[in-house]
Design a protein around this motif. Structure first.
Motif, PDB file in Angstrom:
ATOM      1  N   LYS A 328       0.807  -1.221   0.000  1.00 39.66           N
ATOM      2  CA  LYS A 328       0.000   0.000   0.000  1.00 39.66           C
ATOM      3  C   LYS A 328       0.844   1.278   0.000  1.00 39.66           C
ATOM      4  N   LEU A 329       2.098   1.181   0.419  1.00 41.48           N
ATOM      5  CA  LEU A 329       2.957   2.358   0.531  1.00 41.48           C
ATOM      6  C   LEU A 329       3.217   2.987  -0.836  1.00 41.48           C
ATOM      7  N   VAL A 330       3.153   4.335  -0.864  1.00 43.52           N
ATOM      8  CA  VAL A 330       3.491   5.107  -2.065  1.00 43.52           C
ATOM      9  C   VAL A 330       4.402   6.252  -1.635  1.00 43.52           C
ATOM     10  N   ILE A 331       5.520   6.428  -2.341  1.00 44.07           N
ATOM     11  CA  ILE A 331       6.482   7.477  -2.008  1.00 44.07           C
ATOM     12  C   ILE A 331       6.674   8.397  -3.210  1.00 44.07           C
ATOM     13  N   ASP A 335       6.573  15.834  -7.035  1.00 45.73           N
ATOM     14  CA  ASP A 335       5.465  15.163  -7.729  1.00 45.73           C
ATOM     15  C   ASP A 335       5.898  13.884  -8.444  1.00 45.73           C
ATOM     16  N   LEU A 336       7.127  13.483  -8.228  1.00 42.59           N
ATOM     17  CA  LEU A 336       7.658  12.309  -8.927  1.00 42.59           C
ATOM     18  C   LEU A 336       7.418  11.036  -8.124  1.00 42.59           C
ATOM     19  N   LEU A 337       6.761  10.062  -8.745  1.00 43.83           N
ATOM     20  CA  LEU A 337       6.557   8.759  -8.105  1.00 43.83           C
ATOM     21  C   LEU A 337       7.898   8.052  -7.963  1.00 43.83           C
ATOM     22  N   ILE A 338       8.260   7.720  -6.737  1.00 45.53           N
ATOM     23  CA  ILE A 338       9.513   7.031  -6.457  1.00 45.53           C
ATOM     24  C   ILE A 338       9.286   5.546  -6.192  1.00 45.53           C
ATOM     25  N   TYR A 339       8.176   5.251  -5.496  1.00 42.06           N
ATOM     26  CA  TYR A 339       7.894   3.846  -5.168  1.00 42.06           C
ATOM     27  C   TYR A 339       6.405   3.627  -5.014  1.00 42.06           C
ATOM     28  N   ASP A 340       5.903   2.556  -5.587  1.00 45.51           N
ATOM     29  CA  ASP A 340       4.664   1.906  -5.180  1.00 45.51           C
ATOM     30  C   ASP A 340       4.812   0.430  -5.523  1.00 45.51           C
ATOM     31  N   CYS A 341       3.805  -0.371  -5.228  1.00 43.90           N
ATOM     32  CA  CYS A 341       3.960  -1.822  -5.376  1.00 43.90           C
ATOM     33  C   CYS A 341       4.137  -2.239  -6.835  1.00 43.90           C
ATOM     34  N   ASN A 343       5.894  -0.256  -8.958  1.00 46.25           N
ATOM     35  CA  ASN A 343       7.120   0.403  -9.425  1.00 46.25           C
ATOM     36  C   ASN A 343       8.166   0.321  -8.313  1.00 46.25           C
ATOM     37  N   ARG A 344       8.660  -0.873  -8.094  1.00 49.48           N
ATOM     38  CA  ARG A 344       9.578  -1.097  -6.982  1.00 49.48           C
ATOM     39  C   ARG A 344      11.014  -0.712  -7.343  1.00 49.48           C
ATOM     40  N   GLU A 345      11.333  -0.696  -8.603  1.00 55.00           N
ATOM     41  CA  GLU A 345      12.670  -0.317  -9.027  1.00 55.00           C
ATOM     42  C   GLU A 345      12.599   0.962  -9.848  1.00 55.00           C
ATOM     43  N   LEU A 346      13.555   1.848  -9.645  1.00 56.72           N
ATOM     44  CA  LEU A 346      13.610   3.086 -10.418  1.00 56.72           C
ATOM     45  C   LEU A 346      14.160   2.803 -11.811  1.00 56.72           C
ATOM     46  N   ASP A 347      13.367   3.114 -12.845  1.00 51.98           N
ATOM     47  CA  ASP A 347      13.930   3.035 -14.198  1.00 51.98           C
ATOM     48  C   ASP A 347      14.812   4.259 -14.418  1.00 51.98           C
ATOM     49  N   LYS A 348      15.550   4.271 -15.513  1.00 51.85           N
ATOM     50  CA  LYS A 348      16.528   5.339 -15.727  1.00 51.85           C
ATOM     51  C   LYS A 348      15.870   6.701 -15.826  1.00 51.85           C
ATOM     52  N   VAL A 349      14.720   6.783 -16.457  1.00 52.94           N
ATOM     53  CA  VAL A 349      14.041   8.083 -16.613  1.00 52.94           C
ATOM     54  C   VAL A 349      13.664   8.650 -15.251  1.00 52.94           C
ATOM     55  N   ARG A 350      13.033   7.827 -14.417  1.00 54.16           N
ATOM     56  CA  ARG A 350      12.612   8.321 -13.097  1.00 54.16           C
ATOM     57  C   ARG A 350      13.816   8.571 -12.197  1.00 54.16           C
ATOM     58  N   LYS A 360      18.149  20.008  -5.610  1.00 54.64           N
ATOM     59  CA  LYS A 360      17.553  21.279  -5.214  1.00 54.64           C
ATOM     60  C   LYS A 360      17.810  21.569  -3.735  1.00 54.64           C
ATOM     61  N   GLU A 361      17.782  22.835  -3.373  1.00 51.12           N
ATOM     62  CA  GLU A 361      17.986  23.230  -1.979  1.00 51.12           C
ATOM     63  C   GLU A 361      16.797  22.859  -1.107  1.00 51.12           C
ATOM     64  N   SER A 362      15.633  22.712  -1.729  1.00 49.02           N
ATOM     65  CA  SER A 362      14.426  22.408  -0.962  1.00 49.02           C
ATOM     66  C   SER A 362      13.495  21.544  -1.795  1.00 49.02           C
ATOM     67  N   PHE A 363      12.988  20.484  -1.210  1.00 49.74           N
ATOM     68  CA  PHE A 363      12.005  19.649  -1.889  1.00 49.74           C
ATOM     69  C   PHE A 363      11.186  18.886  -0.848  1.00 49.74           C
ATOM     70  N   LYS A 364      10.211  18.118  -1.326  1.00 46.84           N
ATOM     71  CA  LYS A 364       9.262  17.454  -0.428  1.00 46.84           C
ATOM     72  C   LYS A 364       9.280  15.950  -0.667  1.00 46.84           C
ATOM     73  N   VAL A 365       9.290  15.191   0.423  1.00 52.05           N
ATOM     74  CA  VAL A 365       9.126  13.751   0.385  1.00 52.05           C
ATOM     75  C   VAL A 365       7.742  13.431   0.957  1.00 52.05           C
TER      76      VAL A 365
END
Length: 396
Positions: A328-331, A335-341, A343-350, A360-365
């Motif tokens: 159920k976890l989504v990270i 606005d960039l999807l980093i993880y969900d069930c 998309n467990r591995e980051l492809d090169k584009v992401r 960046k000096e500031s961003f959101k997780v």
């Protein structure tokens, strides 16, 4: 409606308050002061929140000796010596200083705040020599703000004018210090807020507590909490004007912006990161996970290395003890999807996009737990080589 208007400089904008500093030799080889004061020409109502560390410093114990709802017109602040873990003698030293102060100027229930190294009694003669050097009728917020710094790399002061719909107005201003030992349980910091608003004492107590929770209690540099943390609100009511909602917004704004200054000035820090946890079963569980993320050394070092390793994020959430499920976890980073069930591995584009965000000096997780409605946001920074250097050499 009302307007909250930023003002140049700091405490000098508030009617009836005076401030300044001098150097008595606590801070050597520096043009900055090391003992500062804030004085009101009339008695102030005072509200304060203090560290959650069980070993509260002598200035806090001295403050707590006064009766409930006491008024004061003088705050004395020193750097380089925390007057913490000094026992009853530490409190007695403050009484001795205030007795000497009273011989120079009439004061009502004067209070003290200290920051610096733990375990040493105050050098009374040195600090008392400041009383001959102070301009008690001066207004120099810049000097006061710089005098209370320790490992801070820049001064922290703000001021706002609150203009009401009928043209009436009041002012609020603050100085603070903090850069290390910052933890979401109050920060290792001192903050002094002054206002000429005619705010009732009961509102002061409530609003200060609420605003502290929304600001200083949500930031983390290194997960430590000092013995001296203090946020103090002083109201001399000289404007005769007040509007609860306007005051509440101005207080929250000034404290939140100061908290972000502290985080940006985190010892050796390069990045300010927002950690939003949502979808937890309860607000309490969301807070637990969010604070764990802002405190995690592994997360902080990944931020410093600009490594989009979502595994450290997920691992920290799992280790926090809250209910969670990897299905159920989504990270997201911004606005960039980093993880969900799916998309467990980051492809090169992401992964390339994630690297750009982390530069960046500031961003959101954002971490969606997917189990409920609990939401909480805290704020953290990276942990660099410079942090180790600053703290390894703290007493030198």
């Amino acid at each position: 409606m009302y307007k909250i208007i930023p003002l140049d400089k700091g405490l000098e904008n508030v009617q009836g308050f005076y401030c300044g500093s001098t150097n008595v030799g606590l801070r050597k080889n520096s043009e900055d002061g090391d003992v500062a004061f804030i004085r009101s020409e009339v008695p102030c109502d005072v509200s304060a929140t203090f560290t959650q560390n069980k070993f509260q410093a002598a200035p806090i114990k001295h403050f707590q000796k006064y009766p409930k709802n006491f008024q004061t017109d003088f705050v004395l602040i020193n750097a380089k010596n925390a007057n913490a873990m000094t026992g009853d003698k530490g409190v007695e030293d403050i009484d001795a200083l205030m007795s000497k102060l009273s011989a120079k100027i009439d004061v009502l229930n004067p209070v003290m705040s200290s920051t610096g190294v733990i375990g040493y009694r105050l050098p009374l003669d040195k600090i008392a020599s400041a009383f001959d050097a102070f301009d008690f009728n001066g207004k120099d917020s810049n000097k006061a703000a710089r005098a209370i710094m320790t490992t801070d790399s820049f001064k922290k002061e703000l001021a706002f004018k609150v203009e009401l719909e009928n043209g009436e107005s009041f002012n609020i201003a603050a100085i603070c210090k903090g850069a290390g030992m910052i933890n979401p349980a109050m920060a290792t910091m001192l903050c002094f807020i002054t206002t000429d608003a005619d705010v009732p004492k009961s509102d002061m107590d409530t609003l200060l507590t609420e605003s502290t929770e929304q600001s200083f209690n949500r930031i983390s540099v290194d997960g430590d909490t000092s013995t001296n943390d203090t946020v103090m609100l002083l109201a001399n009511k000289t404007s005769g004007k007040y509007h609860k909602e306007a005051f509440k917004e101005a207080l929250e704004k000034i404290m939140f912006e100061l908290a972000m200054m502290i985080l940006k000035d985190g010892e050796g820090a390069n990045k300010l990161v927002t950690f939003e946890v949502k979808g937890a079963r309860t607000i309490e569980e969301a807070r637990t996970a969010s604070v764990a993320l802002s405190n995690s050394l592994l997360v902080k070092t990944a931020l410093f290395g600009e490594d989009p390793n979502w595994g450290r994020i997920a691992s920290t959430i799992g280790a926090s003890g809250i209910a969670c499920d990897d299905e159920k976890l989504v990270i997201h980073y911004d606005d960039l999807l980093i993880y969900d069930c799916n998309n467990r591995e980051l492809d090169k584009v992401r992964e390339d996009k994630a690297y750009e965000i982390m530069k960046k000096e500031s961003f959101k997780v954002t971490c969606d737990i997917g189990l409920g409605d609990g939401t909480y946001t805290s704020y953290g920074c990276d942990l660099s080589y410079e942090y180790v250097k600053i703290n390894a050499e703290y007493r030198t």
